[in-house]
Enzyme design. Sequence first.
Site, mmCIF file in Angstrom:
data_model
loop_
_atom_site.group_PDB
_atom_site.id
_atom_site.type_symbol
_atom_site.label_atom_id
_atom_site.label_comp_id
_atom_site.label_asym_id
_atom_site.label_seq_id
_atom_site.Cartn_x
_atom_site.Cartn_y
_atom_site.Cartn_z
ATOM 1 C CB SER A 119 49.859 109.717 37.279
ATOM 2 O OG SER A 119 49.254 108.970 38.215
ATOM 3 C CG HIS A 140 52.481 112.952 40.458
ATOM 4 N ND1 HIS A 140 53.461 112.550 39.614
ATOM 5 C CD2 HIS A 140 51.640 111.941 40.773
ATOM 6 C CE1 HIS A 140 53.214 111.263 39.302
ATOM 7 N NE2 HIS A 140 52.116 110.888 40.096
ATOM 8 C CD GLU A 152 56.551 114.487 38.451
ATOM 9 O OE1 GLU A 152 55.703 113.732 38.493
ATOM 10 O OE2 GLU A 152 57.555 114.361 37.684
ATOM 11 C CG ASN A 190 53.778 108.246 35.894
ATOM 12 O OD1 ASN A 190 54.122 107.035 36.248
ATOM 13 N ND2 ASN A 190 53.083 108.846 36.866
HETATM 14 P P1 NAI Z 1 42.001 104.116 42.910
HETATM 15 O O1 NAI Z 1 41.257 103.502 41.903
HETATM 16 O O2 NAI Z 1 42.398 103.461 44.108
HETATM 17 O O3 NAI Z 1 40.831 105.440 43.540
HETATM 18 C C1 NAI Z 1 39.955 106.145 42.707
HETATM 19 C C2 NAI Z 1 38.712 106.717 43.482
HETATM 20 O O4 NAI Z 1 38.161 107.848 43.050
HETATM 21 C C3 NAI Z 1 37.979 105.663 43.832
HETATM 22 O O5 NAI Z 1 37.624 105.661 45.250
HETATM 23 C C4 NAI Z 1 36.735 106.134 43.005
HETATM 24 O O6 NAI Z 1 35.490 105.903 43.734
HETATM 25 C C5 NAI Z 1 37.025 107.692 43.220
HETATM 26 N N1 NAI Z 1 36.265 108.637 42.274
HETATM 27 C C6 NAI Z 1 36.285 108.372 40.878
HETATM 28 N N2 NAI Z 1 35.548 109.171 40.179
HETATM 29 C C7 NAI Z 1 35.153 110.223 41.396
HETATM 30 C C8 NAI Z 1 34.425 111.416 41.405
HETATM 31 N N3 NAI Z 1 33.921 111.919 40.377
HETATM 32 N N4 NAI Z 1 34.326 112.027 42.509
HETATM 33 C C9 NAI Z 1 34.645 111.212 43.513
HETATM 34 N N5 NAI Z 1 35.351 110.260 43.627
HETATM 35 C C10 NAI Z 1 35.669 109.653 42.672
HETATM 36 O O7 NAI Z 1 43.033 105.334 42.147
HETATM 37 P P2 NAI Z 1 44.426 105.843 42.785
HETATM 38 O O8 NAI Z 1 45.284 104.747 42.842
HETATM 39 O O9 NAI Z 1 44.097 106.229 44.085
HETATM 40 O O10 NAI Z 1 44.632 106.939 41.837
HETATM 41 C C11 NAI Z 1 43.886 108.318 41.998
HETATM 42 C C12 NAI Z 1 44.721 109.366 41.290
HETATM 43 O O11 NAI Z 1 45.947 109.327 41.773
HETATM 44 C C13 NAI Z 1 44.991 109.109 39.691
HETATM 45 O O12 NAI Z 1 44.637 110.283 39.212
HETATM 46 C C14 NAI Z 1 46.318 108.445 39.541
HETATM 47 O O13 NAI Z 1 46.757 108.441 38.605
HETATM 48 C C15 NAI Z 1 47.077 109.119 40.883
HETATM 49 N N6 NAI Z 1 48.148 108.467 41.144
HETATM 50 C C16 NAI Z 1 48.246 107.253 41.439
HETATM 51 C C17 NAI Z 1 49.277 106.605 41.846
HETATM 52 C C18 NAI Z 1 49.243 105.217 42.215
HETATM 53 O O14 NAI Z 1 50.615 104.553 42.372
HETATM 54 N N7 NAI Z 1 48.200 104.271 42.101
HETATM 55 C C19 NAI Z 1 50.585 107.207 42.119
HETATM 56 C C20 NAI Z 1 50.485 108.674 41.944
HETATM 57 C C21 NAI Z 1 49.231 109.083 41.509
#
Ligand code: NAI
Length: 286
Positions: A119, A140, A152, A190
């Site tokens: 993000s 993104h 994005e 963002n």
């Molecule tokens: P989340 O907290 O739902 O999921 C993150 C996942 O990554 C978890 O399942 C965790 O177990 C896994 N994880 C962490 N470290 C790891 C590793 N080294 N290897 C493999 N798996 C690993 O987070 P979310 O919301 O899905 O966000 C993920 C990414 O997407 C972030 O970079 C966030 O900034 C980005 N993002 C999030 C949005 C949102 O609205 N939540 C929108 C757009 C982008």
Amino acid sequence: MKIQSVAVIGAGQMGSGIAALAASQGMSVIVMDQQISQLEKAKRVIEDRWKRNEEKGYITAEERSHWSAQLQYTHQLEQLDRVDLVIEAIIEQRKQKQALFQTLDRFAADHTILASNTSSLSITELAAHTSRATKVIGMHFMNPVHRMPLVEVVQGLETNEEVVQTIVKLARDWGKEPVVVQDAPGFISNRLLMPMLNEAVFALQEGIASAEEIDQIMRLGMNHPMGPLALADLIGLDTCLYIMESLYQGFGDDKYRPCPLLRKYVQAGRLGKKSGRGFYLYSVEE
Ligand code: NAI
């Protein structure tokens, strides 16, 4: 370059949405997460949504079973040498993403594009942790992936123009609307969104209005589909905090300083919708 197979790393809210989208577009998809419980949850969320769509007549039983068969879940980084594109969607932590990109670079085939769903973090810096900076790019997606049209596309300093065009075409083929931007903290989305969410938390902290009232004002007065605090809950308060920290660090400007109340909520484990509690209460499997 034609993309036919994808690996999605991180099976959280975003990774599961991206994997489901790719599978529904005929891609063969490897979904990887370090936590087995997250893989199980992702599978359940994806299958339940497709099942509901089938019951409503939006998709056929054949489509559902074909898409499900396209998905393979694993907790190990394996078979990466077989994919054309890796989309990284792990936690928004700089050090963790950097280490992962180093590893991905080792396991992936030479032709493989490494994309990040970050993000806010620098694509140029992630690319510098690989030996293929020209093939590293930001892809993104917005949350929820199946509903939001924007992707994005972030061009790092070294990202090759052909790689940009490949990702732009892929996003269009998947039914999304790509917009290409240059690499900068928080990109456009963002950089503009987070200061507003942060300000809403400051207003709440100062007792100017309740969470419901703050959200109501932005929905009814500004025609926003959801209020800033409900949106922060949807994104995840931990993710919001990490994004604000990287904006604060990246620009070195006090206007991006994360609100202490946001930090406190994250410390208490109130991460928003995904944990069942943030500014509002949710049933966790919602
Ligand atoms: P989340 O907290 O739902 O999921 C993150 C996942 O990554 C978890 O399942 C965790 O177990 C896994 N994880 C962490 N470290 C790891 C590793 N080294 N290897 C493999 N798996 C690993 O987070 P979310 O919301 O899905 O966000 C993920 C990414 O997407 C972030 O970079 C966030 O900034 C980005 N993002 C999030 C949005 C949102 O609205 N939540 C929108 C757009 C982008």
